[in-house]
Scaffold this motif. Structure first.
Motif, PDB file in Angstrom:
ATOM      1  N   VAL A  49      30.438   7.651  12.736  1.00 24.66           N
ATOM      2  CA  VAL A  49      30.001   6.793  14.134  1.00 24.66           C
ATOM      3  C   VAL A  49      28.844   7.190  14.749  1.00 24.66           C
ATOM      4  CG1 VAL A  49      30.797   5.510  16.117  1.00 24.66           C
ATOM      5  CG2 VAL A  49      32.305   5.488  14.015  1.00 24.66           C
ATOM      6  N   VAL A  50      29.058   8.497  15.277  1.00 22.51           N
ATOM      7  CA  VAL A  50      28.207   9.364  15.988  1.00 22.51           C
ATOM      8  C   VAL A  50      26.767   9.262  15.355  1.00 22.51           C
ATOM      9  CG1 VAL A  50      27.216  11.425  17.015  1.00 22.51           C
ATOM     10  CG2 VAL A  50      29.534  10.838  17.415  1.00 22.51           C
ATOM     11  N   HIS A  57      19.736   3.848  17.351  1.00 22.47           N
ATOM     12  CA  HIS A  57      19.137   4.137  18.492  1.00 22.47           C
ATOM     13  C   HIS A  57      17.647   4.536  18.359  1.00 22.47           C
ATOM     14  CE1 HIS A  57      18.759   4.463  22.993  1.00 22.47           C
ATOM     15  NE2 HIS A  57      18.296   5.761  22.903  1.00 22.47           N
ATOM     16  N   PHE A  58      17.753   5.850  17.795  1.00 24.00           N
ATOM     17  CA  PHE A  58      16.472   6.336  17.507  1.00 24.00           C
ATOM     18  C   PHE A  58      15.465   5.659  16.804  1.00 24.00           C
ATOM     19  CE2 PHE A  58      17.442  11.354  17.914  1.00 24.00           C
ATOM     20  CZ  PHE A  58      17.929  11.159  19.398  1.00 24.00           C
ATOM     21  N   ALA A  59      15.981   4.632  15.667  1.00 21.37           N
ATOM     22  CA  ALA A  59      15.012   3.928  14.940  1.00 21.37           C
ATOM     23  C   ALA A  59      14.248   2.983  15.843  1.00 21.37           C
ATOM     24  CB  ALA A  59      15.764   3.184  14.033  1.00 21.37           C
ATOM     25  N   VAL A  86      19.784  16.265  16.086  1.00 26.21           N
ATOM     26  CA  VAL A  86      19.261  14.726  16.552  1.00 26.21           C
ATOM     27  C   VAL A  86      17.827  15.267  16.976  1.00 26.21           C
ATOM     28  CG1 VAL A  86      21.435  14.225  17.300  1.00 26.21           C
ATOM     29  CG2 VAL A  86      20.018  15.355  18.831  1.00 26.21           C
ATOM     30  N   GLY A  87      17.085  16.032  16.687  1.00 25.70           N
ATOM     31  CA  GLY A  87      15.767  16.395  16.817  1.00 25.70           C
ATOM     32  C   GLY A  87      15.287  17.593  16.302  1.00 25.70           C
ATOM     33  N   ARG A 105      23.192   9.477  25.592  1.00 24.68           N
ATOM     34  CA  ARG A 105      23.153   8.304  26.267  1.00 24.68           C
ATOM     35  C   ARG A 105      23.437   7.148  25.197  1.00 24.68           C
ATOM     36  NH1 ARG A 105      19.206  10.726  29.640  1.00 24.68           N
ATOM     37  NH2 ARG A 105      17.339  10.185  28.373  1.00 24.68           N
ATOM     38  N   ALA A 106      22.821   7.138  24.108  1.00 29.92           N
ATOM     39  CA  ALA A 106      23.079   6.237  23.110  1.00 29.92           C
ATOM     40  C   ALA A 106      24.619   6.051  22.758  1.00 29.92           C
ATOM     41  CB  ALA A 106      22.193   6.654  21.872  1.00 29.92           C
ATOM     42  N   LEU A 107      25.374   6.923  23.061  1.00 29.84           N
ATOM     43  CA  LEU A 107      26.739   6.720  22.450  1.00 29.84           C
ATOM     44  C   LEU A 107      27.588   6.150  23.621  1.00 29.84           C
ATOM     45  CD1 LEU A 107      26.982  10.191  20.829  1.00 29.84           C
ATOM     46  CD2 LEU A 107      27.359   8.320  19.616  1.00 29.84           C
TER      47      LEU A 107
END
Length: 478
Positions: A49-50, A57-59, A86-87, A105-107
């Motif tokens: 899920v994460v 969100h990043f897309a 994530v980066g 924040r996206a989560l």
């Protein structure tokens, strides 16, 4: 220029982890260190899920790349934690990592639906607690005995209380200090640098073992070098190391842990969640340091003491100043700290007594207390110049050097903690109490001494053989 110990420790720890890019956090402030470009999630369905949530969100964010969101491994381990990249972290920048902040924040919406946290930063856990030491060791004056002194109780192998110290390893000649005759464990991997001087925090575990042995001689002390590498480890590894420490000898009566980190939250550390849940099912008491940031921000694992499921499982310990009447300037504080013990200028065995060994100070003292206190605290006394605090072009002189020949004075919640652990163990011996958690309750219920910490009256755990030291004002011009 005033020393910046938090930043100095950042550089020190980064050098000990050259392949792990680190940032200060949370975003634009400095409360903790963490790994850039990585977040932690629980294995299995939650990790999936994460990944999906952050990738989506990043897309939609032009400055972030969805392709960067991927497992950084391992996918399964005993701690139940997965590292998710994530980066691509920028090297050489110590400020907070925007990619990690965006991912967390996206989560938030998904966490709101599930009612619990799904991911967190991969924090650095350190014995500087947290990356801001109370002070560095000072050679004890010639002839000064240990403080606290041994209480005279005889060691009895059949009734000795088991205490596990999770810290740096033992100095090679620790057994030349008689109170540690029954101590065993890991040796310190590297004691000195290329010039023959003690490395920073070497002797930390030996000093702590000496304090436990002084307060509670009828103990079987085991020291594990879980934090030998500059006293720091990533949260993703820390839980596994805790499991390793208890697996080697079984769960002890008491664990003394002088390490941790803040994380800006009130619900613990994902990386130690599995260990803490297993600890809850054992009969072991965890005694943990509250940290040296002079802050009320919860500090983990100590702050588990304030969570309903762990109040009987964890004893969180803050530090008192030398007279025992008030909190030490550096000590963390707040309702999550269960008790306080002396933590300034205690005297114990830093090294064994086979041969003197030099030490070069890493941090300079301050012109005034960095926390705004008015007594002659460890921030400014005794004065010394450290190699990390001075820029080469502005250094006032060579860093101060001293020689240790056994005993040292040292300050920090790191050292208040083994005093509290020792008092629990001594209570168990004196009252033939086999349950360390019951001993914790009985000890706190019997407290008659209180100290003032930030305006609050708090329980003061004072070993009978501890000698208070007078509190003075700084000398004029100091």
């Amino acid at each position: 220029m005033a020393p910046q110990r938090f930043h100095e420790q950042f550089d020190q720890i980064q050098r000990s982890m050259p392949d792990v890019p680190l940032a200060m956090g949370p975003d634009d402030s400095a409360e903790f260190f963490y790994e850039k470009g990585v977040i932690l999630a629980r294995d299995g369905e939650e990790a999936r899920v994460v990944e999906e949530t952050v990738r989506s969100h990043f897309a939609a964010a032009p400055d972030l790349t969805a392709d960067d969101v991927r497992r950084a491994g391992p996918e399964t381990n005993r701690t139940g934690i997965t590292r998710i990249r994530v980066g691509d972290p920028a090297p050489g920048v110590r400020d907070g990592d925007p990619a990690v902040a965006h991912a967390l924040r996206a989560l938030r919406e998904a966490e709101g639906r599930r009612g619990h946290r799904l991911a967190g930063r991969n924090h650095v856990v350190s014995i500087a607690v947290n990356a801001c030491p109370g002070d560095e060791p000072v050679p004890a004056p010639a002839g000064e005995p240990p403080n606290p002194a041994a209480d005279g109780t005889r060691y009895d192998q059949d009734t000795a209380v088991g205490v596990l110290v999770i810290d740096t390893g033992l100095m090679h000649d620790y057994a030349s200090y008689p109170p540690l005759a029954h101590t065993r464990g890991d040796g310190q991997v590297t004691e000195t640098d290329a010039a023959g001087a003690l490395r920073e925090y070497v002797g930390h575990g030996t000093f702590i073992a000496g304090l436990v042995a002084a307060v509670a001689p009828n103990t079987d002390i085991t020291v594990r070098g879980t934090l030998d590498d500059a006293g720091a480890v990533l949260e993703s590894e820390f839980g596994a190391r805790l499991f390793d420490a208890v697996d080697r000898d079984g769960w002890p009566d008491v664990i003394s842990l002088s390490a941790g980190t803040a994380n800006g939250r009130f619900d613990g550390l994902l990386g130690v969640d599995a260990f803490m849940r297993e600890l809850r099912e054992q009969d072991t008491l965890l005694v943990a340091a509250a940290g040296n940031n002079g802050s009320a921000t919860p500090f983990w694992p100590a702050a588990y003491a304030a969570l309903p499921d762990y109040q009987d499982v964890v004893l969180s310990v803050g530090a008192l100043r030398g007279d025992g009447e008030r909190g030490a300037c550096f000590s963390n504080h707040g309702p999550w700290v269960a008790a306080y013990a002396p933590g300034e200028r205690l005297v114990s065995s830093l090294t064994g007594f086979e041969a003197p060994v030099p030490y070069v100070y890493q941090h300079s003292t301050y012109d005034a207390c960095r926390y705004g206190f008015g007594y002659a605290c460890t921030c400014q006394s005794p004065r010394h110049t450290g190699v990390l605090s001075e820029e080469p072009e502005s250094a006032p002189g060579e860093p101060d050097r001293v020689t240790f020949a056994g005993f040292a004075q040292w300050s920090g919640t790191s050292f208040a903690t083994p005093l509290a652990a020792g008092l629990v163990a001594a209570h168990m011996s004196a009252h033939k109490e086999s349950d360390p958690r019951a001993a914790r309750r009985q000890l706190l219920a019997a407290v008659t001494a209180y100290a003032e910490v930030r305006g609050a009256q708090v329980p003061a755990l004072l070993p009978p053989t501890w000698r208070p030291t007078p509190v003075t004002r700084p000398a004029p011009g100091a």
